[in-house]
Structures are given as structure tokens and as C-alpha cells.
Write a protein that holds these residues in place. Sequence first.
Motif, mmCIF file in Angstrom:
data_model
loop_
_atom_site.group_PDB
_atom_site.id
_atom_site.type_symbol
_atom_site.label_atom_id
_atom_site.label_comp_id
_atom_site.label_asym_id
_atom_site.label_seq_id
_atom_site.Cartn_x
_atom_site.Cartn_y
_atom_site.Cartn_z
ATOM 1 N N TYR A 116 -30.384 22.371 -24.396
ATOM 2 C CA TYR A 116 -29.693 21.226 -24.997
ATOM 3 C C TYR A 116 -29.040 20.495 -23.835
ATOM 4 N N PHE B 246 -27.519 22.546 -20.926
ATOM 5 C CA PHE B 246 -27.210 23.880 -21.433
ATOM 6 C C PHE B 246 -28.489 24.607 -21.823
ATOM 7 N N ALA C 3 -30.325 27.376 -23.809
ATOM 8 C CA ALA C 3 -30.062 28.192 -24.997
ATOM 9 C C ALA C 3 -30.997 29.387 -25.087
ATOM 10 N N ALA D 277 -25.738 37.777 -32.845
ATOM 11 C CA ALA D 277 -24.465 37.131 -33.155
ATOM 12 C C ALA D 277 -24.648 35.623 -33.245
ATOM 13 N N ASN D 278 -23.639 34.961 -33.761
ATOM 14 C CA ASN D 278 -23.611 33.499 -33.803
ATOM 15 C C ASN D 278 -23.810 32.928 -32.408
ATOM 16 N N GLY D 279 -24.699 31.960 -32.281
ATOM 17 C CA GLY D 279 -24.893 31.323 -30.986
ATOM 18 C C GLY D 279 -25.864 32.053 -30.077
ATOM 19 N N ALA D 280 -26.527 33.102 -30.599
ATOM 20 C CA ALA D 280 -27.447 33.883 -29.771
ATOM 21 C C ALA D 280 -28.737 33.127 -29.482
ATOM 22 N N GLY D 281 -29.014 32.093 -30.278
ATOM 23 C CA GLY D 281 -30.226 31.309 -30.049
ATOM 24 C C GLY D 281 -31.313 31.507 -31.094
ATOM 25 N N LYS D 282 -30.959 32.157 -32.201
ATOM 26 C CA LYS D 282 -31.965 32.445 -33.233
ATOM 27 C C LYS D 282 -32.521 31.168 -33.851
ATOM 28 N N SER D 283 -31.603 30.269 -34.257
ATOM 29 C CA SER D 283 -32.068 29.022 -34.878
ATOM 30 C C SER D 283 -32.819 28.161 -33.878
ATOM 31 N N THR D 284 -32.336 28.154 -32.649
ATOM 32 C CA THR D 284 -33.018 27.374 -31.609
ATOM 33 C C THR D 284 -34.446 27.879 -31.436
ATOM 34 N N ARG E 242 -36.470 26.534 -34.304
ATOM 35 C CA ARG E 242 -36.679 25.081 -34.172
ATOM 36 C C ARG E 242 -37.711 24.768 -33.090
ATOM 37 N N GLU F 270 -31.792 26.511 -41.705
ATOM 38 C CA GLU F 270 -30.417 26.983 -41.814
ATOM 39 C C GLU F 270 -29.627 25.979 -42.662
HETATM 40 N N1 LIG Z 1 -27.588 20.570 -31.257
HETATM 41 C C1 LIG Z 1 -27.046 21.326 -30.270
HETATM 42 N N2 LIG Z 1 -26.526 20.754 -29.172
HETATM 43 C C2 LIG Z 1 -25.982 21.508 -28.179
HETATM 44 N N3 LIG Z 1 -25.938 22.834 -28.200
HETATM 45 C C3 LIG Z 1 -26.441 23.467 -29.274
HETATM 46 C C4 LIG Z 1 -27.024 22.747 -30.362
HETATM 47 N N4 LIG Z 1 -27.455 23.643 -31.284
HETATM 48 C C5 LIG Z 1 -27.147 24.848 -30.796
HETATM 49 N N5 LIG Z 1 -26.550 24.756 -29.595
HETATM 50 C C6 LIG Z 1 -26.096 25.870 -28.754
HETATM 51 O O1 LIG Z 1 -27.205 26.696 -28.484
HETATM 52 C C7 LIG Z 1 -26.850 28.078 -28.598
HETATM 53 C C8 LIG Z 1 -27.735 28.738 -29.618
HETATM 54 O O2 LIG Z 1 -27.445 28.196 -30.882
HETATM 55 P P1 LIG Z 1 -28.251 28.610 -32.190
HETATM 56 O O3 LIG Z 1 -29.690 28.629 -31.877
HETATM 57 O O4 LIG Z 1 -27.809 27.736 -33.295
HETATM 58 O O5 LIG Z 1 -27.720 30.091 -32.399
HETATM 59 P P2 LIG Z 1 -27.821 31.032 -33.674
HETATM 60 O O6 LIG Z 1 -28.765 30.431 -34.644
HETATM 61 O O7 LIG Z 1 -28.292 32.332 -33.125
HETATM 62 O O8 LIG Z 1 -26.438 31.147 -34.219
HETATM 63 C C9 LIG Z 1 -25.367 28.104 -28.952
HETATM 64 O O9 LIG Z 1 -24.627 28.307 -27.779
HETATM 65 C C10 LIG Z 1 -25.102 26.735 -29.509
HETATM 66 O O10 LIG Z 1 -23.776 26.346 -29.254
#
Ligand SMILES: Nc1ncnc2c1ncn2[C@@H]1O[C@H](COP(=O)(O)OP(=O)(O)O)[C@@H](O)[C@H]1O
Lengths: 286, 236
Positions: B14, B17, B19, B38-45, B48, B86
Motif C-alpha cells: 500500500y 508500506f 503488507a 491477528a488483525n493486520g496480518a495481511g489475510k484480506s490483502t 484481494r 470482509e
Molecule cells: N487500504 C489500505 N491502505 C493502507 N494500508 C492498508 C490498507 N488495507 C490494509 N492495510 C494495511 O495492510 C496490513 C494488512 O491488512 P489486512 O490485509 O487488512 O489484514 P487482515 O485482513 O489480516 O486483518 C495492515 O497493516 C493494514 O493496516
Amino acid sequence: MDILNLLIQGTLLGGLYALFAAGLALMFGVMRFINIAHGDFIVVSAYLLLVAVLTLGLHPLVGIALVTGLMAGAGYLGQRVLLNRVLDEDILPPVLVTFGLSIILQNALMEGFSADSQRVPAGGFDTASLSLGSEIAIGLLPLSMFLAAIGVLGVLHWIFFHTHLGRLLRATADDAAIVPLMGASNAHTFALATGIASAVVAIAGTMLAMKTNFDPTIGPSRLLFAFEAVIIGGLGNIWGVLAGGIILGVAQAIGAQIDAGFQILAGHIAFLVVLALRPRGLFAKS
Amino acid sequence: MTKLLEARGLTAFYGDFQALFGIDLSVDIGETLAIIGANGAGKSTFLRTITGLRPARGQDIRFDGKQIAGLAPEHIHRMGLSMVPEGRRLFPSLSVEDNLLIGASGGRTGQWTLDEVLKLFPALTERRHHGGAELSGGQQQMVAIGRALMSNPKLLLCDEISLGLAPKVVREIYAAIPLIRERGTALVVIEQDIQQALKVADRVYCFQEGRVTLSGTPSDLSLAQIKQAYFGTEVA
Ligand SMILES: Nc1ncnc2c1ncn2[C@@H]1O[C@H](COP(=O)(O)OP(=O)(O)O)[C@@H](O)[C@H]1O
Ligand SMILES: [Mg+2]
């Protein structure tokens, strides 16, 4: 009787304004696209009809069909090739691009057709009227325009609520980012929206061409009427633009009665009153 | 060639940053995989990126034998990869039925039809003409899953389908998973509830700060190992 007459004439004019507004509302609703060149596309359609009828010698109805098809195709391609590139979260780039487009179109029309005022003859139809009693005469042309406007809005309603494309357009209006996960391309859906809006623009412009004199510079004021009708009616409601158009048309008719120079101003005043009382329009979705 | 999905060395950014740092992950045909972390681990990323919602040009993601990195999300979707995003993301101005039908926009036909989805989630039948916003959270999640099924996917990705739901409702939703598997669909389930993940999955991956820290079958993994991989610290 005079008041009744004014209401009737204003309402019929409102049908045309509803058509001006529908395309604008559709593009904004589906993809948050503000098309500053909207009024100029209306004028381009008017000139296209002029060419079809006066140069090519086609029957006005054939001309309208041709211009509508042409504009729909051009709208689809223009969105797909050019305008999709400037669509983003930010609503400003489309405003800037279409502002430029508006100036280019006005200059091109000026170059091609001169600044002379024009009108497309509708074969006697434009002067025929129905008389109701001794004091009220309804022009056949304004009447058929009004009915055509209702028909066009009816078709839009049907597309939106009874077809798969309509479902896709509503979903895109809600949350475009997720629509590709449904298997549909945003680029294609946006282009279809502009294609439909352009078809409506073409119908509005060809009617304008038969109803009044036009020249290359009148686009921006048609854009203003369209904006006012959309905002009076409230975004997100197809029939709202009809109400908006009629309120604007009636206000203008009453204004013109008071003084010819007062016509346009009366429309703006009605717009401001509605805006002050109901900032989100009369029929806005919550 | 039994791999349905195979990602190698996947990264995601991102802006500046980073991810994801080189994720290797594969899904077999018909398999159910859970991703925990955990939250923020990168699962949703990760999801996507797989679905094409985030740019992946030049990377290595194979689906059903074809390279899909860099393809448009609608193309990937039409190859049979579908996602429950999500937060459900229902279309608020569409009825339940329209929300389901729009899931079939890609034109993939198969076992899952409107009737079959309503049979899977009978609670939706009497509400099919209601707006999505009028439903309970659990029912909204059912619509989101049904919508994704309408494209008859080979692989269904579910991002935190139990988030914010009462335990009883979570059980109801998870009761549908075996019925989806039965029809040959492979699944990737992202789940914060470790117990739930172990129960449903053939294999589990644990993500931590953009890396895979552990993977294996539920019977192979001890709870201590998982906690270590999940939180990154030794848990006493
Ligand atoms: N749209 C975004 N812009 C900037 N950073 C993002 C965005 N979406 C997620 N992140 C960052 O990427 C990392 C992984 O996020 P995410 O994939 O949502 O984690 P999870 O689904 O495991 O909770 C986190 O540090 C989050 O803050
Ligand atoms: Mg997440």
C-alpha cells in the motif's frame, strides 16, 4: 383560465427539462460523474438533427432515431476510451475534463455552423395545436414532447428495475468497487450508463431543435436547467427529475407571463426556494 | 496437477508500506483451507491480491492451471474464483433476491441457482424481496455467501464470515460449509476464531505480519505452535 393555461404550458415545457436532467442524473447516480459538457452534447444532438433533416433530407423521426443511435454509440465509446480514465474517488478530474470538452464542442460548432441561430422544421407539426375550449390551446409539438419524455423516463424505469443491466447499474451506484467480484466489468457498465444517458441527451437535443431556436452557445444554460431540475427533484429518483422539470417549467412560464425577461430568473428563484426549504430535493432517497 | 490455486512469493504494497512478504500458498481441488492470523496480518490483502482487486501484475498466481496475476477481477471471477468480502458489502439498494442474482453476472451456470441458494439458507426465502439493510447480521452474511455461490465457483474465498455474529448464528453459517464442499467447491476461510478454523479446515495457514508462519493439518498442529505462530511470541 389564464393560470390553467400557464400551468399546462409550463408542465409541457417541464417534460423537456426532465429529459435534460435525466441523463445528467443517471451519470452522476451511477458513477459520481459530473458532466459539465452535458448541455453541449444536447446542442450537438440538435445540430446532428439539423444535418439529418436539412442536409440529408431525412424525415425528422428518422433523424431522431439516427441521432439517438449515434449519440448512444459515441457515449459508450467516449466513456470507455476517454472518460473512464479520469474516473476516480475524486470527482474533480471529470469536471475539469468535461469543462474542456464543453469549450471544444462550442468552438467546433461555431466553426462548422457559425453563430447563426437555427431551427429544425417539424413539417407543420410545430405550429399545429389542439384547442380545449376557447382560451386554451395545446401545441401538438409540446404535447408530444411531454409524452415522449414520460415514455423515455418509463423506459429508464423499466431498465433500472426490471432488467439485469438495471440491477448492475443500481449495484454500481451503491458500491462500484465490489461489482467486479460479481463478474461484471466496471469499464463496460460505466460505458453502458453513458451510452444510455447519451441516448436520452439525443432525444432531448433533437426535441429542443424542433421547439426553439438554438446556436452553439446555449449549452451551458441547458446544463443549468438540467442541474436545477435534478436538484429540485432530488438525486436518485427517476421520477424526481420529472417533478423537478415541471416545477422549473411552470416557474418559467409564470415568470414569462409577468415579463419576458423574467422567465429564466423565475426558474432560478424556484430552484433557490426548493434548495432552501429542502436541500436534498423533493424526492431524495433518504 | 491437483493444485487448484498456487501463489508463489506473493508480495503486496500500500504505497510504501509492504503488507505481504512472499506468501507461498496452495489450495488443492475440493480442499478447505483456513487462514488464521491477528488483525493486520495481511489475510484480506492476500485475498484481494488473488482476486485481482489489488494489482498483481508480474507475480505468480496460478488458478486452475492458468496464470491469473494481473488479470482484471471480473476475468478471474469468471474463471471460477469467487469471494465473500470482509464486512459482507451487500448492495443496500438491492433486494435480497437482486443481491443474489447479481452474483451470477459473470454468466457461470451450474448447480447453484437462486432456488438452490434459498434451499441452503431457508431463512432468506421469506425475506427475498426485502432490502439487504433490513436483515439481521447473520442473514446478511448468508446473502453475501449465497451471492458468491451464484457464480458456481471452483474456489470460494470467505473473509471473516463470523465477524460480529453471535455464536449461535456462527454455527448456523458454518453448518452451510459442508453442504458447499459436498458439491466439489474448494474453500479458503479466513477466521479469527482458531477453534472454528481447526474444526472446518483440511489444512490451516497462519499469517503474521505479512508472512506465513505456520501451515499444516489440524491434527499435526499443537495449540502451543499455533499460538506462537499467531502472536509471534512464546506463550506460557
Ligand atoms: N487500504 C489500505 N491502505 C493502507 N494500508 C492498508 C490498507 N488495507 C490494509 N492495510 C494495511 O495492510 C496490513 C494488512 O491488512 P489486512 O490485509 O487488512 O489484514 P487482515 O485482513 O489480516 O486483518 C495492515 O497493516 C493494514 O493496516
Ligand atoms: Mg481482514
